[in-house]
Scaffold this motif. Structure first.
Motif, short mmCIF file in Angstrom:
data_model
loop_
_atom_site.label_atom_id
_atom_site.label_comp_id
_atom_site.label_asym_id
_atom_site.label_seq_id
_atom_site.Cartn_x
_atom_site.Cartn_y
_atom_site.Cartn_z
N UNK A 4 5.66 1.50 -19.95
CA UNK A 4 4.41 1.97 -19.34
C UNK A 4 3.36 2.17 -20.42
N UNK A 5 2.11 1.87 -20.07
CA UNK A 5 1.01 2.07 -21.01
C UNK A 5 -0.09 2.88 -20.35
N UNK A 6 -0.82 3.60 -21.19
CA UNK A 6 -1.86 4.51 -20.71
C UNK A 6 -3.15 4.31 -21.47
N UNK A 7 -4.25 4.25 -20.73
CA UNK A 7 -5.59 4.31 -21.30
C UNK A 7 -6.11 5.69 -20.91
N UNK A 8 -6.02 6.63 -21.84
CA UNK A 8 -6.35 8.03 -21.54
C UNK A 8 -7.84 8.27 -21.55
N UNK A 16 -0.54 1.21 -16.70
CA UNK A 16 -0.03 -0.15 -16.51
C UNK A 16 1.47 -0.13 -16.78
N UNK A 17 2.16 -1.13 -16.26
CA UNK A 17 3.61 -1.19 -16.41
C UNK A 17 4.05 -2.65 -16.53
N UNK A 18 5.15 -2.86 -17.22
CA UNK A 18 5.71 -4.21 -17.28
C UNK A 18 6.68 -4.41 -16.13
N UNK A 19 7.03 -5.65 -15.92
CA UNK A 19 8.14 -5.96 -15.03
C UNK A 19 9.43 -5.57 -15.78
N UNK A 20 10.59 -5.53 -15.10
CA UNK A 20 11.82 -5.11 -15.79
C UNK A 20 12.20 -6.00 -16.98
N UNK A 21 11.77 -7.26 -17.00
CA UNK A 21 12.08 -8.15 -18.12
C UNK A 21 11.06 -8.04 -19.26
N UNK A 47 12.20 4.36 -11.23
CA UNK A 47 12.24 3.14 -12.05
C UNK A 47 12.74 3.47 -13.45
N UNK A 48 13.43 2.53 -14.05
CA UNK A 48 13.90 2.73 -15.42
C UNK A 48 12.76 2.38 -16.38
N UNK A 49 12.35 3.36 -17.16
CA UNK A 49 11.27 3.17 -18.13
C UNK A 49 11.83 3.41 -19.52
N UNK A 50 11.61 2.44 -20.39
CA UNK A 50 12.15 2.46 -21.74
C UNK A 50 11.28 3.23 -22.72
N UNK A 51 9.95 3.09 -22.57
CA UNK A 51 9.05 3.76 -23.50
C UNK A 51 7.64 3.84 -22.92
N UNK A 52 6.84 4.70 -23.55
CA UNK A 52 5.43 4.86 -23.21
C UNK A 52 4.59 4.32 -24.36
N UNK A 53 3.50 3.65 -24.02
CA UNK A 53 2.54 3.16 -25.01
C UNK A 53 1.19 3.80 -24.67
N UNK A 131 0.72 -4.59 -27.01
CA UNK A 131 2.00 -4.05 -27.47
C UNK A 131 3.11 -5.07 -27.28
N UNK A 132 3.14 -5.73 -26.15
CA UNK A 132 4.18 -6.74 -25.90
C UNK A 132 4.13 -7.85 -26.95
N UNK A 133 2.92 -8.25 -27.36
CA UNK A 133 2.78 -9.27 -28.41
C UNK A 133 3.44 -8.80 -29.70
N UNK A 134 3.29 -7.51 -30.02
CA UNK A 134 3.84 -7.02 -31.30
C UNK A 134 5.37 -6.99 -31.27
N UNK A 135 5.97 -6.70 -30.12
CA UNK A 135 7.44 -6.62 -30.08
C UNK A 135 8.09 -7.98 -29.84
#
Length: 137
Positions: A4-8, A16-21, A47-53, A131-135
């Motif tokens: 999950x990502x946040x624009x505070x 925003x959120x990714x799909x499970x893959x 939902x299973x969430x791995x991390x917050x961005x 973030x997805x690009x960096x990982x």
């Protein structure tokens, strides 16, 4: 598991959120800061969430902007509410401008394009895509 990502913002938080893959980033919602923890607790229970961005506002020289203090407070609230959840920050410079440009090119009606919450949600998607690009590289 999702990311999950946040624009505070002090008035709205784009989520925003990714799909499970973890391939596609999608705008999830825009929520008032006072409601975000309750919303996240409910979401994470379903939902299973791995991390917050979290998007971190920066100046052109890379230093924290004036609004960074609010974002750091939000991060502390996330840490307190979700102590096991990894939290990553991403530079969010220009995401609002990129989101506005993307929305303008989308073909949406003018009234829909001017919704401020839409810009926040799309900004969260851009933060998550970065973030997805960096990982993935």
């Amino acid at each position: 598991m999702r990311i999950m990502a946040f624009d505070y913002g002090t008035k709205r938080i784009g989520v925003a959120v990714t799909d499970p893959l973890q391939i596609i980033a999608t705008a999830l919602t825009t929520i008032h800061p006072k409601d975000v923890i309750e919303y996240l607790k409910k979401y994470v229970s379903q939902e299973q969430v791995e991390s917050f961005v979290v998007g971190m506002p920066k100046q052109l020289d890379g230093s924290d902007s004036q609004s960074a203090v609010h974002v750091k407070g939000f991060i502390n609230l996330l840490k307190k509410s979700f102590p096991q959840m990894p939290i990553v920050t991403m530079d969010e410079r220009f995401t609002s401008k990129m989101a506005s440009a993307s929305i303008a090119q989308s073909g949406l009606r003018r009234s829909k394009r001017q919704e401020k919450g839409l810009v926040d949600a799309v900004s969260a998607v851009i933060i998550l895509q970065d973030y997805l690009k960096t990982i993935q590289s």
